[in-house]
Design a protein around this motif. Structure first.
Motif, short mmCIF file in Angstrom:
data_model
loop_
_atom_site.label_atom_id
_atom_site.label_comp_id
_atom_site.label_asym_id
_atom_site.label_seq_id
_atom_site.Cartn_x
_atom_site.Cartn_y
_atom_site.Cartn_z
N VAL A 1 -10.40 -3.23 -4.55
CA VAL A 1 -11.13 -1.96 -4.58
C VAL A 1 -10.18 -0.85 -5.06
CG1 VAL A 1 -12.26 -0.18 -3.17
CG2 VAL A 1 -12.83 -2.59 -2.84
N CYS A 2 -8.99 -0.80 -4.46
CA CYS A 2 -8.01 0.24 -4.83
C CYS A 2 -7.59 0.14 -6.29
CB CYS A 2 -6.77 0.15 -3.93
SG CYS A 2 -7.11 0.53 -2.21
N LEU A 3 -7.58 -1.10 -6.81
CA LEU A 3 -7.17 -1.32 -8.20
C LEU A 3 -8.34 -1.21 -9.16
CD1 LEU A 3 -4.77 -4.35 -7.58
CD2 LEU A 3 -4.09 -2.07 -8.34
N ASP A 4 -9.49 -0.76 -8.63
CA ASP A 4 -10.70 -0.59 -9.43
C ASP A 4 -11.18 -1.91 -10.03
OD1 ASP A 4 -12.65 1.25 -9.99
OD2 ASP A 4 -11.91 1.63 -12.03
N ARG A 5 -11.06 -2.97 -9.24
CA ARG A 5 -11.58 -4.29 -9.65
C ARG A 5 -12.74 -4.60 -8.70
NH1 ARG A 5 -5.99 -7.68 -9.79
NH2 ARG A 5 -7.42 -9.43 -9.88
N ILE B 1 0.82 -7.45 -4.71
CA ILE B 1 0.34 -8.07 -3.48
C ILE B 1 -0.72 -9.12 -3.80
CG2 ILE B 1 -0.75 -7.72 -1.25
CD1 ILE B 1 -0.13 -4.87 -1.35
N VAL B 2 -1.56 -8.83 -4.80
CA VAL B 2 -2.71 -9.68 -5.09
C VAL B 2 -2.33 -11.16 -5.25
CG1 VAL B 2 -4.56 -10.13 -6.78
CG2 VAL B 2 -4.15 -7.80 -5.95
N PRO B 3 -1.32 -11.51 -6.08
CA PRO B 3 -0.98 -12.93 -6.22
C PRO B 3 -0.53 -13.57 -4.90
CG PRO B 3 0.14 -11.62 -7.90
CD PRO B 3 -0.50 -10.66 -6.96
N HIS C 1 0.84 -1.20 0.00
CA HIS C 1 0.00 0.00 0.00
C HIS C 1 0.88 1.25 0.00
CE1 HIS C 1 -4.13 -1.49 0.38
NE2 HIS C 1 -3.61 -2.51 1.01
N GLU C 2 1.89 1.24 0.87
CA GLU C 2 2.76 2.41 1.03
C GLU C 2 3.53 2.72 -0.27
OE1 GLU C 2 6.24 3.23 4.15
OE2 GLU C 2 4.59 2.06 4.99
N LEU C 3 4.01 1.67 -0.94
CA LEU C 3 4.84 1.84 -2.14
C LEU C 3 4.01 1.85 -3.42
CD1 LEU C 3 7.69 -0.67 -1.17
CD2 LEU C 3 7.77 1.82 -0.97
N GLU C 4 2.69 1.73 -3.28
CA GLU C 4 1.79 1.67 -4.42
C GLU C 4 2.17 0.53 -5.37
OE1 GLU C 4 1.44 5.60 -6.05
OE2 GLU C 4 0.66 6.41 -4.16
N TYR D 1 -10.09 -10.17 3.27
CA TYR D 1 -10.49 -8.77 3.37
C TYR D 1 -9.40 -7.85 2.80
CZ TYR D 1 -12.05 -4.35 5.43
OH TYR D 1 -12.44 -3.05 5.61
N SER D 2 -8.14 -8.17 3.10
CA SER D 2 -7.02 -7.40 2.53
C SER D 2 -7.02 -7.50 1.01
CB SER D 2 -5.67 -7.91 3.07
OG SER D 2 -5.57 -7.64 4.43
N LEU D 3 -7.29 -8.72 0.51
CA LEU D 3 -7.36 -8.92 -0.95
C LEU D 3 -8.48 -8.07 -1.55
CD1 LEU D 3 -6.53 -10.37 -3.56
CD2 LEU D 3 -8.02 -12.27 -2.89
N ALA D 4 -9.64 -8.09 -0.90
CA ALA D 4 -10.77 -7.28 -1.39
C ALA D 4 -10.40 -5.79 -1.39
CB ALA D 4 -12.01 -7.53 -0.51
N GLY D 5 -9.72 -5.35 -0.33
CA GLY D 5 -9.28 -3.96 -0.24
C GLY D 5 -8.36 -3.58 -1.38
N CYS D 6 -7.41 -4.47 -1.69
CA CYS D 6 -6.50 -4.23 -2.83
C CYS D 6 -7.29 -4.11 -4.13
CB CYS D 6 -5.50 -5.38 -2.97
SG CYS D 6 -4.24 -5.42 -1.72
#
Length: 186
Positions: free
Chosen positions: A152-156, A126-128, A118-121, A145-150
């Motif tokens: 969301v951030c990736l517009d998926r 991270i997803v895989p 998250h910090e390094l964008e 939940y972390s995967l879902a959060g990622c």
């Protein structure tokens, strides 16, 4: 010293480390290391003690020594932790990914990858790692939940929604998933 002496000293080191008795743990790990220099475990133990004492350079030396004996997920994660503490975040991130490639269940590496990603964008990387972990432990709601959060951030969003719905059906008590799901539905 025999292999049995090595095992006893290593076990005692682990026990004292677990109890927070760093000096005693250090003594036993040193005995184990000197009894039989072909095992990484005593060096990993000594490195953990060094980290807890804030002796980062010493910890790095010990992790590298263990790494030279047997490069495994623990040595990659250990070196990554020190690099992260030293502010070398990109390098640490890559070391954590390497640890996860060897052992998808290394929680130190997984939690660090989530934080640094998250910090390094670097979310796409991270997803895989999260998917790999969930293929082994599908019921771990925090990781899903972390995967879902990622996602969301990736517009998926559809994929995120599917992950959150899976949490809602298998772990209805996990409130953060319901909250994020409600936000996505809004």
């Amino acid at each position: 010293m025999s292999h049995l002496d090595y095992e006893i000293n290593k076990e005692l080191g682990e026990c004292y480390l677990f109890m927070g008795e760093l000096d005693k743990a250090e003594d036993y790990y040193k005995k184990a290391a000197s009894s039989n220099g072909i095992h990484p475990d005593p060096y990993l133990g000594l490195a953990t003690i060094a980290v807890q004492r804030g002796e980062l350079e010493n910890a790095l030396t010990l992790y590298v020594k263990a790494h030279g004996i047997d490069a495994n997920d623990k040595t990659f994660a250990g070196i990554g932790l020190v690099k992260m503490e030293q502010g070398l975040k990109e390098e640490a991130f890559d070391l954590f990914l390497e640890a996860l490639a060897r052992n998808p269940e290394n929680m130190v590496a997984l939690l660090s990858v989530i934080r640094l990603g998250h910090e390094l964008e670097r979310l796409p990387q991270i997803v895989p790692a999260l998917e790999s972990y969930l293929s082994i432990n599908p019921g771990k709601s925090e990781v899903r939940y972390s995967l879902a959060g990622c996602m969301v951030c990736l517009d998926r969003k559809e994929e995120a929604q599917a992950q959150l719905e899976q949490i809602a059906s298998t772990d209805p008590g996990f409130a953060p998933a319901r909250e994020l799901l409600a936000l996505l539905d809004a």
